[in-house]
Motif scaffolding. Structure first.
Motif, mmCIF file in Angstrom:
data_model
loop_
_atom_site.group_PDB
_atom_site.id
_atom_site.type_symbol
_atom_site.label_atom_id
_atom_site.label_comp_id
_atom_site.label_asym_id
_atom_site.label_seq_id
_atom_site.Cartn_x
_atom_site.Cartn_y
_atom_site.Cartn_z
ATOM 1 N N ILE A 138 0.854 -1.175 0.000
ATOM 2 C CA ILE A 138 0.000 0.000 0.000
ATOM 3 C C ILE A 138 0.893 1.229 0.000
ATOM 4 O O ILE A 138 2.035 1.189 0.452
ATOM 5 C CB ILE A 138 -1.017 0.013 1.164
ATOM 6 N N SER A 139 0.365 2.317 -0.508
ATOM 7 C CA SER A 139 1.160 3.528 -0.713
ATOM 8 C C SER A 139 1.533 4.182 0.614
ATOM 9 O O SER A 139 0.865 3.985 1.635
ATOM 10 C CB SER A 139 0.378 4.516 -1.565
ATOM 11 N N PRO A 140 2.607 5.008 0.597
ATOM 12 C CA PRO A 140 2.986 5.748 1.806
ATOM 13 C C PRO A 140 1.862 6.649 2.328
ATOM 14 O O PRO A 140 1.738 6.842 3.528
ATOM 15 C CB PRO A 140 4.188 6.581 1.342
ATOM 16 N N THR A 141 1.033 7.161 1.435
ATOM 17 C CA THR A 141 -0.081 8.013 1.856
ATOM 18 C C THR A 141 -1.038 7.249 2.765
ATOM 19 O O THR A 141 -1.414 7.732 3.838
ATOM 20 C CB THR A 141 -0.848 8.543 0.627
ATOM 21 N N TYR A 142 -1.429 6.048 2.335
ATOM 22 C CA TYR A 142 -2.316 5.229 3.166
ATOM 23 C C TYR A 142 -1.598 4.743 4.421
ATOM 24 O O TYR A 142 -2.184 4.697 5.499
ATOM 25 C CB TYR A 142 -2.858 4.035 2.378
ATOM 26 N N ALA A 143 -0.331 4.360 4.288
ATOM 27 C CA ALA A 143 0.427 3.903 5.458
ATOM 28 C C ALA A 143 0.457 4.996 6.521
ATOM 29 O O ALA A 143 0.246 4.721 7.711
ATOM 30 C CB ALA A 143 1.838 3.506 5.054
ATOM 31 N N LYS A 144 0.692 6.241 6.096
ATOM 32 C CA LYS A 144 0.740 7.361 7.042
ATOM 33 C C LYS A 144 -0.609 7.532 7.751
ATOM 34 O O LYS A 144 -0.664 7.679 8.967
ATOM 35 C CB LYS A 144 1.109 8.646 6.303
ATOM 36 N N VAL A 163 -8.141 0.729 5.698
ATOM 37 C CA VAL A 163 -7.374 -0.414 5.202
ATOM 38 C C VAL A 163 -8.049 -1.002 3.962
ATOM 39 O O VAL A 163 -7.390 -1.322 2.977
ATOM 40 C CB VAL A 163 -7.177 -1.484 6.296
ATOM 41 N N ALA A 164 -9.373 -1.109 3.982
ATOM 42 C CA ALA A 164 -10.100 -1.624 2.818
ATOM 43 C C ALA A 164 -9.903 -0.709 1.611
ATOM 44 O O ALA A 164 -9.723 -1.178 0.486
ATOM 45 C CB ALA A 164 -11.583 -1.773 3.139
ATOM 46 N N GLU A 165 -9.909 0.592 1.838
ATOM 47 C CA GLU A 165 -9.681 1.544 0.748
ATOM 48 C C GLU A 165 -8.272 1.391 0.177
ATOM 49 O O GLU A 165 -8.082 1.409 -1.047
ATOM 50 C CB GLU A 165 -9.900 2.966 1.276
ATOM 51 N N ALA A 166 -7.287 1.215 1.055
ATOM 52 C CA ALA A 166 -5.907 1.029 0.600
ATOM 53 C C ALA A 166 -5.756 -0.260 -0.196
ATOM 54 O O ALA A 166 -5.088 -0.298 -1.241
ATOM 55 C CB ALA A 166 -4.954 1.024 1.805
ATOM 56 N N THR A 168 -8.183 -1.786 -1.804
ATOM 57 C CA THR A 168 -8.910 -1.589 -3.060
ATOM 58 C C THR A 168 -8.007 -0.921 -4.091
ATOM 59 O O THR A 168 -7.917 -1.359 -5.232
ATOM 60 C CB THR A 168 -10.170 -0.717 -2.840
ATOM 61 N N GLU A 169 -7.335 0.148 -3.671
ATOM 62 C CA GLU A 169 -6.485 0.900 -4.600
ATOM 63 C C GLU A 169 -5.324 0.066 -5.129
ATOM 64 O O GLU A 169 -5.052 0.044 -6.319
ATOM 65 C CB GLU A 169 -5.939 2.161 -3.928
ATOM 66 N N SER A 170 -4.653 -0.655 -4.236
ATOM 67 C CA SER A 170 -3.449 -1.364 -4.676
ATOM 68 C C SER A 170 -3.727 -2.737 -5.272
ATOM 69 O O SER A 170 -3.063 -3.150 -6.207
ATOM 70 C CB SER A 170 -2.458 -1.506 -3.526
ATOM 71 N N TYR A 171 -4.712 -3.449 -4.753
ATOM 72 C CA TYR A 171 -4.932 -4.831 -5.177
ATOM 73 C C TYR A 171 -6.055 -4.961 -6.209
ATOM 74 O O TYR A 171 -5.869 -5.534 -7.267
ATOM 75 C CB TYR A 171 -5.246 -5.702 -3.958
ATOM 76 N N PHE A 172 -7.221 -4.432 -5.874
ATOM 77 C CA PHE A 172 -8.375 -4.653 -6.740
ATOM 78 C C PHE A 172 -8.382 -3.759 -7.976
ATOM 79 O O PHE A 172 -8.779 -4.176 -9.050
ATOM 80 C CB PHE A 172 -9.680 -4.496 -5.952
ATOM 81 N N THR A 173 -7.960 -2.486 -7.831
ATOM 82 C CA THR A 173 -7.968 -1.599 -8.994
ATOM 83 C C THR A 173 -6.576 -1.400 -9.583
ATOM 84 O O THR A 173 -6.436 -0.719 -10.590
ATOM 85 C CB THR A 173 -8.555 -0.217 -8.644
ATOM 86 N N GLU A 174 -5.560 -1.989 -8.948
ATOM 87 C CA GLU A 174 -4.163 -1.851 -9.385
ATOM 88 C C GLU A 174 -3.831 -0.401 -9.713
ATOM 89 O O GLU A 174 -3.425 -0.062 -10.825
ATOM 90 C CB GLU A 174 -3.871 -2.775 -10.571
ATOM 91 N N TRP A 175 -4.008 0.472 -8.719
ATOM 92 C CA TRP A 175 -3.672 1.881 -8.794
ATOM 93 C C TRP A 175 -4.445 2.594 -9.900
ATOM 94 O O TRP A 175 -3.947 3.466 -10.581
ATOM 95 C CB TRP A 175 -2.169 2.090 -8.950
#
Length: 195
Positions: A138-144, A163-166, A168-175
């Motif tokens: 997951i991106s640094p933005t979500y990690a922060k 966490v679900a949003e993060a 979604t962005e990285s796994y389900f929609t592949e950024w």
């Protein structure tokens, strides 16, 4: 016994909080104290030697703290054992924890490895919720944002949407390159035991 076996998350933690705790344990340079006596001594140093302050923090008497420090008591009851583990983990190697959190929040992000029941917005069989094992960066933005919420005392349920949003962005929609508009969510479901 491996290092992962020796340090299990404190009872009562949920999926996300346990995962964050496991991630912290991997970066520590020394293992946290495991015996009640060692944990009590460590926590007393963090409380600047105040048995009164530590007793209030753990919900026990000053005499109980003194007995564990002296070694005359060695096996804490379940509630005290959980409190000792949780308090020790929260105080262990704060500089190392801060460095890792800073790096995850600005440079590297973090890896999420979770097995959860995910559901999706929409209708149809492919959108029906199901249990999935997911490992993704997951991106640094979500990690922060996740680390800030954790530091502010967010509950397990309070962390789920972010966490679900993060995920979604990285796994389900592949950024944003596929399944645009998909939104995953942690779902609760009753599990039955038995035949």
């Amino acid at each position: 016994m491996t290092n992962d076996d020796a340090q299990q998350p404190a009872p009562g933690r949920g999926l996300v909080l346990s995962a964050l705790a496991r991630a912290e344990w991997k970066v520590f340079t020394r293992p946290a104290p495991k015996s009640a006596k060692a944990q009590m001594k460590f926590l007393l140093t963090r409380a600047k030697g105040s048995t009164k302050a530590l007793a209030e923090r753990l919900g026990v008497s000053r005499r109980t703290v003194e007995r564990y420090r002296a070694g005359s008591l060695t096996t804490p009851q379940k509630r005290l054992k959980a409190a000792l583990v949780e308090e020790t983990e929260s105080e262990w190697q704060p500089q190392v924890r801060a460095q890792v959190c800073e790096q995850a929040s600005t440079i590297s992000g973090m890896m999420v490895d979770v097995t959860a029941f995910f559901g999706f917005v929409g209708k149809g069989s492919s959108d029906d919720g199901r249990e999935r094992s997911i490992t993704t960066d997951i991106s640094p933005t979500y990690a922060k944002q996740i680390l800030e919420l954790q530091a502010a005392g967010a509950t397990e349920e309070g962390l789920h949407p972010l966490v679900a949003e993060a995920i979604t962005e990285s796994y389900f929609t592949e950024w944003g390159t596929r399944a645009v508009g998909a939104l995953a969510a942690f779902l609760t479901r009753a599990r039955s035991e038995g035949p």
